[in-house]
Design an enzyme around this catalytic site. Structure first.
Site, PDB file in Angstrom:
ATOM      1  N   PHE A  15      12.396   0.597  80.599  1.00 16.96           N
ATOM      2  CA  PHE A  15      11.996  -0.070  79.346  1.00 16.96           C
ATOM      3  C   PHE A  15      11.760   0.943  78.224  1.00 16.96           C
ATOM      4  O   PHE A  15      12.459   0.939  77.197  1.00 16.96           O
ATOM      5  CB  PHE A  15      10.741  -0.916  79.640  1.00 16.96           C
ATOM      6  CG  PHE A  15       9.951  -1.321  78.427  1.00 16.96           C
ATOM      7  CD1 PHE A  15      10.587  -1.818  77.277  1.00 16.96           C
ATOM      8  CD2 PHE A  15       8.558  -1.241  78.434  1.00 16.96           C
ATOM      9  CE1 PHE A  15       9.838  -2.199  76.159  1.00 16.96           C
ATOM     10  CE2 PHE A  15       7.818  -1.620  77.320  1.00 16.96           C
ATOM     11  CZ  PHE A  15       8.459  -2.088  76.187  1.00 16.96           C
ATOM     12  N   ILE A  16      10.782   1.816  78.414  1.00 20.19           N
ATOM     13  CA  ILE A  16      10.455   2.759  77.339  1.00 20.19           C
ATOM     14  C   ILE A  16      11.596   3.751  77.149  1.00 20.19           C
ATOM     15  O   ILE A  16      11.986   4.070  76.018  1.00 20.19           O
ATOM     16  CB  ILE A  16       9.107   3.461  77.634  1.00 20.19           C
ATOM     17  CG1 ILE A  16       7.972   2.427  77.526  1.00 20.19           C
ATOM     18  CG2 ILE A  16       8.874   4.636  76.679  1.00 20.19           C
ATOM     19  CD1 ILE A  16       6.606   2.918  77.949  1.00 20.19           C
ATOM     20  N   ASP A  36      18.028   8.675  86.191  1.00 19.58           N
ATOM     21  CA  ASP A  36      17.288   7.492  86.636  1.00 19.58           C
ATOM     22  C   ASP A  36      17.890   7.063  87.979  1.00 19.58           C
ATOM     23  O   ASP A  36      19.108   7.105  88.155  1.00 19.58           O
ATOM     24  CB  ASP A  36      17.432   6.374  85.599  1.00 19.58           C
ATOM     25  CG  ASP A  36      16.363   5.311  85.731  1.00 19.58           C
ATOM     26  OD1 ASP A  36      15.564   5.153  84.789  1.00 19.58           O
ATOM     27  OD2 ASP A  36      16.308   4.627  86.784  1.00 19.58           O
ATOM     28  N   ASP A  37      17.041   6.682  88.915  1.00 16.72           N
ATOM     29  CA  ASP A  37      17.567   6.250  90.226  1.00 16.72           C
ATOM     30  C   ASP A  37      17.930   4.767  90.225  1.00 16.72           C
ATOM     31  O   ASP A  37      18.350   4.225  91.244  1.00 16.72           O
ATOM     32  CB  ASP A  37      16.580   6.570  91.359  1.00 16.72           C
ATOM     33  CG  ASP A  37      15.297   5.756  91.270  1.00 16.72           C
ATOM     34  OD1 ASP A  37      15.134   4.988  90.303  1.00 16.72           O
ATOM     35  OD2 ASP A  37      14.463   5.893  92.185  1.00 16.72           O
ATOM     36  N   ALA A  78      10.014   8.900  84.312  1.00 11.88           N
ATOM     37  CA  ALA A  78      10.269   8.331  85.644  1.00 11.88           C
ATOM     38  C   ALA A  78       8.966   8.241  86.417  1.00 11.88           C
ATOM     39  O   ALA A  78       8.190   9.189  86.471  1.00 11.88           O
ATOM     40  CB  ALA A  78      11.260   9.206  86.409  1.00 11.88           C
ATOM     41  N   TYR A 145      -2.359   4.563  91.110  1.00 12.10           N
ATOM     42  CA  TYR A 145      -1.496   4.848  89.956  1.00 12.10           C
ATOM     43  C   TYR A 145      -2.231   5.707  88.926  1.00 12.10           C
ATOM     44  O   TYR A 145      -1.694   6.703  88.430  1.00 12.10           O
ATOM     45  CB  TYR A 145      -1.041   3.518  89.333  1.00 12.10           C
ATOM     46  CG  TYR A 145      -0.341   3.641  88.001  1.00 12.10           C
ATOM     47  CD1 TYR A 145       0.995   4.052  87.928  1.00 12.10           C
ATOM     48  CD2 TYR A 145      -0.990   3.334  86.808  1.00 12.10           C
ATOM     49  CE1 TYR A 145       1.646   4.164  86.702  1.00 12.10           C
ATOM     50  CE2 TYR A 145      -0.350   3.436  85.578  1.00 12.10           C
ATOM     51  CZ  TYR A 145       0.967   3.845  85.530  1.00 12.10           C
ATOM     52  OH  TYR A 145       1.604   3.948  84.323  1.00 12.10           O
ATOM     53  N   VAL A 186       2.140  -8.046  80.658  1.00 11.41           N
ATOM     54  CA  VAL A 186       1.760  -9.393  80.244  1.00 11.41           C
ATOM     55  C   VAL A 186       2.727 -10.049  79.249  1.00 11.41           C
ATOM     56  O   VAL A 186       3.114 -11.207  79.444  1.00 11.41           O
ATOM     57  CB  VAL A 186       0.282  -9.412  79.741  1.00 11.41           C
ATOM     58  CG1 VAL A 186       0.053  -8.534  78.540  1.00 11.41           C
ATOM     59  CG2 VAL A 186      -0.162 -10.820  79.433  1.00 11.41           C
ATOM     60  N   VAL A 187       3.175  -9.337  78.220  1.00 12.87           N
ATOM     61  CA  VAL A 187       4.060  -9.977  77.236  1.00 12.87           C
ATOM     62  C   VAL A 187       5.384 -10.368  77.903  1.00 12.87           C
ATOM     63  O   VAL A 187       5.867 -11.504  77.754  1.00 12.87           O
ATOM     64  CB  VAL A 187       4.302  -9.052  76.016  1.00 12.87           C
ATOM     65  CG1 VAL A 187       5.355  -9.636  75.089  1.00 12.87           C
ATOM     66  CG2 VAL A 187       2.991  -8.827  75.260  1.00 12.87           C
ATOM     67  N   ARG A 268      -8.675 -11.070  88.669  1.00 17.92           N
ATOM     68  CA  ARG A 268      -8.323 -10.109  89.726  1.00 17.92           C
ATOM     69  C   ARG A 268      -9.397  -9.030  89.816  1.00 17.92           C
ATOM     70  O   ARG A 268      -9.892  -8.561  88.788  1.00 17.92           O
ATOM     71  CB  ARG A 268      -6.964  -9.460  89.433  1.00 17.92           C
ATOM     72  CG  ARG A 268      -5.830 -10.430  89.637  1.00 17.92           C
ATOM     73  CD  ARG A 268      -4.504  -9.782  89.425  1.00 17.92           C
ATOM     74  NE  ARG A 268      -4.271  -9.424  88.026  1.00 17.92           N
ATOM     75  CZ  ARG A 268      -3.082  -9.165  87.506  1.00 17.92           C
ATOM     76  NH1 ARG A 268      -2.027  -9.210  88.267  1.00 17.92           N
ATOM     77  NH2 ARG A 268      -2.932  -8.852  86.238  1.00 17.92           N
TER      78      ARG A 268
HETATM   79  N1  LIG Z   1       5.036   0.197  79.785  1.00 17.64           N
HETATM   80  C1  LIG Z   1       3.760   0.514  79.583  1.00 17.64           C
HETATM   81  O1  LIG Z   1       2.990  -0.284  79.015  1.00 17.64           O
HETATM   82  C2  LIG Z   1       3.230   1.859  80.012  1.00 17.64           C
HETATM   83  C3  LIG Z   1       1.867   2.140  79.808  1.00 17.64           C
HETATM   84  C4  LIG Z   1       1.370   3.385  80.194  1.00 17.64           C
HETATM   85  C5  LIG Z   1       2.211   4.334  80.757  1.00 17.64           C
HETATM   86  N2  LIG Z   1       3.521   4.040  80.975  1.00 17.64           N
HETATM   87  C6  LIG Z   1       4.370   5.072  81.593  1.00 17.64           C
HETATM   88  O2  LIG Z   1       5.564   5.213  80.827  1.00 17.64           O
HETATM   89  C7  LIG Z   1       6.656   5.562  81.685  1.00 17.64           C
HETATM   90  C8  LIG Z   1       7.811   4.596  81.484  1.00 17.64           C
HETATM   91  O3  LIG Z   1       7.362   3.277  81.799  1.00 17.64           O
HETATM   92  P1  LIG Z   1       8.266   1.976  81.608  1.00 17.64           P
HETATM   93  O4  LIG Z   1       7.364   0.891  81.171  1.00 17.64           O
HETATM   94  O5  LIG Z   1       9.472   2.301  80.820  1.00 17.64           O
HETATM   95  O6  LIG Z   1       8.633   1.666  83.128  1.00 17.64           O
HETATM   96  P2  LIG Z   1      10.047   1.362  83.810  1.00 17.64           P
HETATM   97  O7  LIG Z   1       9.726   1.021  85.212  1.00 17.64           O
HETATM   98  O8  LIG Z   1      10.817   0.407  82.992  1.00 17.64           O
HETATM   99  O9  LIG Z   1      10.779   2.792  83.750  1.00 17.64           O
HETATM  100  C9  LIG Z   1      10.633   3.766  84.747  1.00 17.64           C
HETATM  101  C10 LIG Z   1      12.031   4.195  85.152  1.00 17.64           C
HETATM  102  O10 LIG Z   1      11.918   5.228  86.142  1.00 17.64           O
HETATM  103  C11 LIG Z   1      12.934   5.039  87.109  1.00 17.64           C
HETATM  104  N3  LIG Z   1      12.499   5.701  88.341  1.00 17.64           N
HETATM  105  C12 LIG Z   1      11.497   5.328  89.186  1.00 17.64           C
HETATM  106  N4  LIG Z   1      11.397   6.191  90.207  1.00 17.64           N
HETATM  107  C13 LIG Z   1      12.350   7.163  90.005  1.00 17.64           C
HETATM  108  C14 LIG Z   1      12.748   8.324  90.723  1.00 17.64           C
HETATM  109  N5  LIG Z   1      12.140   8.676  91.873  1.00 17.64           N
HETATM  110  N6  LIG Z   1      13.753   9.060  90.221  1.00 17.64           N
HETATM  111  C15 LIG Z   1      14.396   8.698  89.072  1.00 17.64           C
HETATM  112  N7  LIG Z   1      14.070   7.611  88.354  1.00 17.64           N
HETATM  113  C16 LIG Z   1      13.055   6.844  88.815  1.00 17.64           C
HETATM  114  C17 LIG Z   1      13.087   3.522  87.215  1.00 17.64           C
HETATM  115  O11 LIG Z   1      14.361   3.108  87.700  1.00 17.64           O
HETATM  116  C18 LIG Z   1      12.860   3.085  85.778  1.00 17.64           C
HETATM  117  O12 LIG Z   1      14.089   2.949  85.076  1.00 17.64           O
HETATM  118  C19 LIG Z   1       6.093   5.578  83.109  1.00 17.64           C
HETATM  119  O13 LIG Z   1       5.758   6.880  83.469  1.00 17.64           O
HETATM  120  C20 LIG Z   1       4.845   4.706  82.991  1.00 17.64           C
HETATM  121  O14 LIG Z   1       3.890   5.034  83.989  1.00 17.64           O
HETATM  122  C21 LIG Z   1       4.045   2.836  80.613  1.00 17.64           C
END
Ligand SMILES: NC(=O)c1ccc[n+]([C@@H]2O[C@H](COP(=O)([O-])OP(=O)(O)OC[C@H]3O[C@@H](n4cnc5c(N)ncnc54)[C@H](O)[C@@H]3O)[C@@H](O)[C@H]2O)c1
Length: 313
Positions: A15-16, A36-37, A78, A145, A186-187, A268
């Site tokens: 996503f991000i 990305d895996d 990741a 986490y 949530v969104v 929860r």
């Molecule tokens: N979305 C949020 O609100 C939020 C809030 C706080 C922190 N974060 C952090 O931001 C980062 C991105 O989050 P996101 O929301 O885009 O999540 P996401 O799950 O959409 O993206 C994470 C990506 O990492 C890849 N991935 C997972 N394990 C892997 C591995 N072993 N090797 C290679 N790729 C791997 C997944 O396929 C995925 O595309 C994460 O580190 C998350 O913890 C996100």
């Protein structure tokens, strides 16, 4: 960091990550590599001119060493991102989030790649702390986490202190926006329920408060981060607290629905009641200014969900 710099984005198909890639390309960056895996993200979403897509695991040392050899900076996204999954399988979360990040830092140091932007989190690290939360508060993670993210912040700091690397951990608040169809946050969860004609599930009375940050504002902050030498820890949020009930009312406006059916179910355990964050430091250091109002961001996100629902179904 200049626009011709080579930037490695781990988890860049998520996503991000896919929003970061779009934003960097739009701002003239043309030498991006995404690893990305595809456990959650899809590389086809970022497969554009200027982007090299690599399907692989950040735990694969040989692969990561080869990618880091040519990199000027890393945006490390990741991760095993689901808090509930980390409670069910803390060992897996530790392996990907802590071991994977530690190896990345070590290999980056060996390759001479000094600039690391590490995606971290405010809420999960700080636990139940009185808002607005700031970078100074003591950490009290309530789930594996958060503990893993805190450990990686520690290693980022240590690699800056011990090896002179320029590491910056960015604590994201609750990020929402386009390209989040696969997310359970949530969104995204509420919009998927609406599209499927199901009532929204709210845990507790809906008066819990969160800090919702539009992804368009977040990615501008991430770009500012690679364009500076800032190190340490910075929070990126909207600095506005919004209850889930208010969010639902704004969603009704954004989607043009008069009434949104909601199922209120028991709260929860371990969920934070009220949190939002102070972004004064990010404003000062990065010039971070999240300008998207929640109503506007929710409308943009709804448009994207409505237009793309068939692609993901
Ligand atoms: N979305 C949020 O609100 C939020 C809030 C706080 C922190 N974060 C952090 O931001 C980062 C991105 O989050 P996101 O929301 O885009 O999540 P996401 O799950 O959409 O993206 C994470 C990506 O990492 C890849 N991935 C997972 N394990 C892997 C591995 N072993 N090797 C290679 N790729 C791997 C997944 O396929 C995925 O595309 C994460 O580190 C998350 O913890 C996100």
């Amino acid at each position: 960091m200049a626009q011709e710099s080579s930037i490695l984005i781990t988890g860049g198909a998520g996503f991000i990550g896919s929003n970061v890639v779009e934003h960097l390309l739009a701002n003239g960056y043309q030498n991006l590599t995404v690893i990305d895996d595809e456990s959650l993200g899809r590389l086809k979403r970022v497969d554009r001119p200027g982007v090299t897509c690599v399907k692989g695991d950040i735990l694969d040392e040989a692969l990561m060493a080869s990618l880091l050899a040519g990199a000027d900076a890393v945006i490390h996204l990741a991760a095993d991102t689901r808090v509930i999954d980390s409670i069910e399988n803390p060992a897996y979360n530790f392996e990907v989030n802590v071991v994977g990040s530690f190896r990345l830092l070590s290999l980056a140091r060996d390759a001479g790649c000094q600039r690391i932007i590490n995606a971290s989190t405010g809420g999960a690290i700080l636990g139940d702390a009185p808002p607005p939360v700031s970078e100074e508060l003591p950490a009290r993670p309530l789930a594996p986490y958060g503990a893993a993210k805190l450990a990686v912040e520690g290693y980022c700091s240590a690699f800056a202190g011990a090896y002179g690397m320029k590491t910056l951990s960015l604590r994201f608040s609750n990020v929402y926006g386009p390209l989040s169809f696969h997310k359970g946050s949530v969104v995204a969860a509420f919009y998927k329920s609406l599209l499927n004609g199901r009532p929204l599930t709210v845990y507790g009375d809906g008066e819990q408060v969160r800090d919702f940050l539009y992804v368009g504002d977040l990615v501008a902050g991430v770009r500012r981060a690679i364009e500076t030498d800032a190190t340490g820890v910075l929070q990126l949020g909207s600095s506005v607290g919004t209850s889930i009930n208010t969010l639902i009312a704004l969603m009704a406006e954004a989607t043009g629905r008069r009434e949104i059916p909601v199922d209120y179910v028991p709260a929860r355990q371990g969920e934070t009641r009220i949190t939002w964050c102070c972004i004064d430091r990010a404003r000062e250091v990065l010039g971070f200014e999240p300008g998207t109002r929640l109503a506007e961001g929710l409308a943009n996100t709804w448009n994207w969900f409505s237009e793309n629902v068939t692609v993901f179904k």
